[in-house]
Design a protein around this motif. Structure first.
Motif, short mmCIF file in Angstrom:
data_model
loop_
_atom_site.label_atom_id
_atom_site.label_comp_id
_atom_site.label_asym_id
_atom_site.label_seq_id
_atom_site.Cartn_x
_atom_site.Cartn_y
_atom_site.Cartn_z
N SER A 2 84.23 28.37 64.75
CA SER A 2 84.75 28.33 63.42
C SER A 2 84.16 29.28 62.61
O SER A 2 82.91 29.31 62.58
CB SER A 2 84.99 27.05 63.05
N SER A 4 82.35 29.94 58.87
CA SER A 4 81.53 29.21 57.81
C SER A 4 82.39 29.55 56.56
O SER A 4 82.46 30.65 56.11
CB SER A 4 80.01 29.24 58.01
N GLU A 5 82.71 28.48 55.75
CA GLU A 5 83.40 28.77 54.53
C GLU A 5 82.55 29.66 53.61
O GLU A 5 83.33 30.54 52.92
CB GLU A 5 83.71 27.44 53.94
N GLU A 6 81.18 29.56 53.47
CA GLU A 6 80.22 30.29 52.60
C GLU A 6 80.14 31.74 53.33
O GLU A 6 79.46 32.70 52.70
CB GLU A 6 79.20 29.88 52.27
N LYS A 7 80.55 32.13 54.70
CA LYS A 7 80.22 33.34 55.29
C LYS A 7 81.52 34.05 55.61
O LYS A 7 81.54 34.80 56.60
CB LYS A 7 79.28 33.06 56.53
N TYR A 108 80.22 33.57 61.75
CA TYR A 108 80.64 32.41 62.62
C TYR A 108 79.33 31.36 62.78
O TYR A 108 78.11 31.84 62.57
CB TYR A 108 80.94 32.79 63.94
N GLU A 109 79.57 30.09 62.64
CA GLU A 109 78.59 29.23 62.78
C GLU A 109 77.87 29.14 64.28
O GLU A 109 76.58 28.91 64.12
CB GLU A 109 79.20 27.72 62.81
#
Length: 144
Positions: A2, A4-7, A108-109
């Motif tokens: 998934s 990452s929202e801040e990335k 990505y995480e």
């Protein structure tokens, strides 16, 4: 896998090309970035200017094929957005004046997803007559 929202690499590239104050967000992540300008009636000159900036600013290693190849595909995808799917300029009497942002990072995480590169373009496209252009924007993202 998934994001990452801040990335969000594409979002950061777009925001940076529209407003350079967002470049600090990229710096905080420890990612690489450069911003430049290009204007031409030839799409190959647009590609060359962006590739040159990426190499000069060490966003990519020009002697590593996969890095140059990934950048090329991101540029072409962004140009498709600007030119509305027809990557032709001078041959159909169009010219562009663009600002570009190149961002390289790990969106990505999972570390195994590796590095990605985003190219954002913003500016004008139109007939090669001052005042007969309109705004255009494009974004391309590719894995390295």
């Amino acid at each position: 896998m998934s994001l990452s929202e801040e990335k969000l690499i594409g979002k950061l590239a777009m925001l940076s090309v529209l407003d350079e104050t967002y470049t600090s967000h990229v710096d905080v992540l420890g990612w690489q970035q450069c911003i430049g300008k290009v204007g031409s009636m030839e799409s190959n000159k647009v590609v060359a200017a962006i590739e040159t900036a990426a190499k000069k600013n060490e966003i990519i290693n020009g002697s590593v094929y996969r890095e140059t190849h990934a950048l090329y595909h991101a540029i072409m995808e962004a140009l498709h957005g600007v030119t509305r799917g027809q990557v032709q300029l001078g041959t159909v009497l169009r010219t562009v004046g663009l600002k570009f942002s190149i961002v390289r990072g790990t969106p990505y995480e999972k570390e195994a997803e590796g590095e990605w590169i985003a190219v954002a373009l913003y500016g004008t496209i139109g007939a090669p007559v001052k005042g007969l252009e309109h705004e255009a924007i494009g974004l391309g993202i590719n894995h390295i």
